[in-house]
Write a protein that holds these residues in place. Structure first.
Motif, short mmCIF file in Angstrom:
data_model
loop_
_atom_site.label_atom_id
_atom_site.label_comp_id
_atom_site.label_asym_id
_atom_site.label_seq_id
_atom_site.Cartn_x
_atom_site.Cartn_y
_atom_site.Cartn_z
N HIS A 124 52.21 30.36 50.27
CA HIS A 124 51.77 31.33 49.27
C HIS A 124 52.96 32.19 48.87
O HIS A 124 53.71 32.66 49.72
CB HIS A 124 50.66 32.22 49.85
CG HIS A 124 50.22 33.32 48.94
ND1 HIS A 124 50.58 34.64 49.15
CD2 HIS A 124 49.48 33.31 47.80
CE1 HIS A 124 50.05 35.39 48.19
NE2 HIS A 124 49.39 34.61 47.36
N GLU A 154 54.54 27.60 45.81
CA GLU A 154 54.00 28.40 44.71
C GLU A 154 55.10 29.23 44.05
O GLU A 154 55.88 29.90 44.72
CB GLU A 154 52.92 29.35 45.20
CG GLU A 154 52.31 30.15 44.06
CD GLU A 154 51.39 31.27 44.51
OE1 GLU A 154 50.59 31.74 43.68
OE2 GLU A 154 51.47 31.69 45.68
N GLU A 307 45.93 37.85 41.29
CA GLU A 307 46.29 36.62 42.00
C GLU A 307 46.26 35.44 41.05
O GLU A 307 46.12 35.58 39.84
CB GLU A 307 45.37 36.40 43.20
CG GLU A 307 46.09 36.44 44.54
CD GLU A 307 47.25 35.48 44.66
OE1 GLU A 307 47.34 34.50 43.92
OE2 GLU A 307 48.09 35.73 45.53
N ASP A 308 46.32 34.27 41.67
CA ASP A 308 46.65 33.04 40.96
C ASP A 308 45.84 32.76 39.70
O ASP A 308 46.39 32.33 38.69
CB ASP A 308 46.46 31.85 41.91
CG ASP A 308 47.24 32.07 43.19
OD1 ASP A 308 48.25 31.42 43.36
OD2 ASP A 308 46.82 32.90 44.01
N SER A 356 41.02 27.59 42.78
CA SER A 356 41.61 28.56 43.70
C SER A 356 40.62 29.67 43.99
O SER A 356 40.00 30.22 43.08
CB SER A 356 42.89 29.17 43.11
OG SER A 356 43.96 28.26 43.18
N TYR A 385 43.83 31.42 49.04
CA TYR A 385 45.01 32.27 49.13
C TYR A 385 44.65 33.62 49.75
O TYR A 385 43.49 34.03 49.73
CB TYR A 385 45.66 32.46 47.76
CG TYR A 385 44.76 33.04 46.70
CD1 TYR A 385 44.62 34.42 46.54
CD2 TYR A 385 44.06 32.21 45.83
CE1 TYR A 385 43.81 34.97 45.56
CE2 TYR A 385 43.23 32.74 44.85
CZ TYR A 385 43.11 34.12 44.72
OH TYR A 385 42.30 34.64 43.76
N ALA A 410 46.63 28.33 51.72
CA ALA A 410 47.95 28.91 51.48
C ALA A 410 48.16 30.15 52.35
O ALA A 410 47.36 31.08 52.31
CB ALA A 410 48.10 29.28 50.01
#
Length: 589
Positions: A124, A154, A307-308, A356, A385, A410
């Motif tokens: 991560h 990542e 976040e992602d 995710s 994550y 992650a």
């Protein structure tokens, strides 16, 4: 507890000699059973390998190799050429040639199934050197991760408006950027240094379209034929790790999906609830290299805890037209899409994708949708994550993701702690190639879909004997113990796995002893041995302060060699000590 201290003559500091009298009683008894006239012959050593060490395929030549490895010229006055005496039998058992996992066992899982059938070693924010708020961004941790077998890297990519270029950094923080091209070139150079199996680059993309076109050019020029590019129709099923050997895959949201609305309520709730939750649940608080953390950081607003799968309004407005050359490179399409959890987990027979979820989103989803998650991960990829408030780069229990079929669990690799120890233990399996095939129970469909909360029968019981430990005295510079004062060591042994199997036990504390002899036995019933990881830790008891760390390792139960084995220990960062190890016995009953 008082400490007995005495001076040591430093001119005489040397490795302790493991004399015959120091062998545990069980070792002496085994020696007596397999020896004749005080010596174990080659034939009897072979019999010992088969009967006690459970090396059913061992040959007489294997026994001869062990004997010959100990018959160096300097030992000629000790050894009998016809076999081993007690001291040297003990030396073999406690030596580097007798590890708990077979060093000759390379990749042995079937690698021809779709990518979704494997756990994948995942990092991560792989570019960060320390905490999530103010550390440097660099390609150095990326290189280290790849050299350690990590397969998913990542990168958060942002525009550098000054140079009309692309940087990698943790957005909306004080982290210092690193150029994307530098990271890509380092990935190219080191991608397959530890494993030939595919590397996945997950991009958290915050770029305008002209820079997406530039990224596409960078990726093409850097990776060339190494890059896996799907057909125009995308993937209806993921290829296998075997088919993707020495390939690099890109995973991110297709550009047009940036136009979709984002529901921020889940993340806001996550930040609020995260403040109240335990830092690492049953693992205890994680230890981090960068421990500084102010109260103000807990009050960061939702936007700073992104976040992602979250994109700000500027990002969405900038994506008016999909950049075809950029979109074409995306092998693994990511995104939650519209709607809630039921929509996120909806199966599409015509395509596969990556979803995710934060650790907290997964924990919530597992309460009501455990079987749906597992069904989703049989064809699709699930990435988990760390929650947004882990500013110090701490981690969560990875078993929560693995037991629900998540392939990409992650973790932050910048610090250290039990979560990372367990992660490394998991990926010691299958030759350390970074891919571990999921248990068959997670691949069953229909009414047989696995329920992590179900009460299952015990499949096997792992019996562990902790005989003794050694190596701290002559490795004191790396273990930080006082040479004038022998430590008070105890060992903790247990299982990380499904809830029914998770358990830790502890030996008694032995005072003032550099070479502790515990000789204690423990049993661990296992309902899902395929997901069981044996955790081993050694600590020094300290009555007035926190117990001192003495070593750790984590080993996949499925890969353990039965018999009496020398188990090397590692420091908190996961680096092996030069000499510290335990003598243990493993039996499945």
């Amino acid at each position: 507890m008082s400490k007995q201290t005495y001076r040591v003559c430093f001119c005489c500091r040397r490795r302790f000699r493991l004399a015959s009298a120091e062998a545990p009683a069980e070792i002496k008894s085994l020696f007596d059973s397999y020896s004749e006239n005080g010596t174990i012959s080659v034939d009897n050593l072979h019999r010992f390998l088969v009967e006690v060490q459970k090396q059913e395929n061992a040959t007489v030549e294997d026994a001869e190799a062990i004997l010959n490895s100990l018959h160096e010229p300097k030992h000629l006055n000790i050894f009998h050429r016809s076999g081993l005496n007690l001291e040297q039998f003990f030396k073999y058992l406690f030596g580097d040639i007798n590890p708990p996992i077979d060093p000759r066992r390379r990749v042995h899982h079937d690698m021809h199934d779709p990518l979704s059938h494997y756990y994948i070693y995942t990092g991560h924010n792989s570019y960060l050197t320390g905490n999530q708020l103010s550390s440097d961004c660099s390609d150095v941790p990326i290189i280290k991760a790849l050299q350690n077998g990590v397969r998913v890297i990542e990168l958060d990519i942002w525009p550098n408006s000054t140079k009309d270029d692309v940087d990698v950094l943790h957005g909306r923080t004080l982290t210092t950027p690193v150029q994307l091209i530098k990271c890509l070139r380092s990935i190219k150079e080191h991608a397959f240094s530890a494993s030939e199996y595919p590397v996945v680059i997950t991009l958290e993309d915050h770029l305008p379209q002209h820079l997406q076109a530039k990224v596409a050019e960078m990726i093409n020029e850097t990776f060339g034929d190494t890059l896996f590019v799907p057909g125009s129709d995308g993937l209806k099923e993921f290829p296998s790790p075997e088919a993707l050997k020495r390939k690099v895959m890109i995973s991110t949201k297709p550009p047009k999906e940036y136009l979709e609305a984002k529901d921020l309520s889940g993340e806001q709730n996550e930040v609020k609830e995260g403040k109240q939750s335990a830092e690492a649940g049953p693992w205890g608080r994680e230890i981090s290299i960068n421990k500084s953390r102010t109260n103000d950081e807990d009050d960061l607003n939702e936007e700073e805890a992104h976040e992602d799968d979250d994109d700000d309004e500027v990002d969405r407005k900038s994506q008016q037209i999909a950049v075809p050359e950029y979109k074409r490179l995306i092998a693994i399409h990511a995104g939650k899409g519209k709607g809630g959890l039921d929509d996120w987990l909806r199966l599409d027979p015509n395509k596969v994708r990556r979803l995710s979820l934060s650790e907290l989103e997964l924990e919530k989803a597992a309460v009501t949708h455990a079987k749906e998650i597992i069904s989703f991960t049989q064809r699709n990829l699930l990435r988990v994550y760390p929650k947004g408030i882990r500013f110090d780069s701490s981690n969560y229990n990875p078993l929560i993701g693995w037991m629900h079929g998540a392939q990409m669990v992650a973790l932050n690799m910048q610090g250290y702690g039990r979560s990372l120890w367990v992660m490394r233990g998991m990926f010691r399996a299958n030759g350390g190639c970074g891919y571990v095939r999921k248990p068959d129970i997670l691949l069953k469909t229909g009414n047989e879909i696995f329920d992590p909360k179900a009460k299952l029968p015990v499949k096997t019981t792992l019996k562990v004997t902790v005989f003794m430990g050694e190596g701290w005295y002559y490795d004191f510079r790396h273990t930080h113990f006082d040479t004038y004062s022998p430590p008070d060591f105890y060992a903790r042994v247990g299982i990380a796995g499904v809830p029914a199997d998770t358990l830790m036990k502890k030996t008694r504390t032995l005072e003032d002893n550099w070479i502790p002899n515990w000789n204690e036995h423990f049993e661990f019933p296992l309902t899902v041995p395929e997901l069981a990881l044996l955790r081993i830790e050694v600590h020094e008891y300290d009555m007035s302060d926190k117990d001192d760390f003495g070593g750790q390792t984590c080993l996949p139960a499925s890969e353990l060699r039965e018999g009496i084995r020398a188990v090397p220990l590692h420091n908190q960062k996961g680096e092996p000590y030069r000499s510290v190890k335990l003598l243990m016995r493993f039996q499945f009953i």
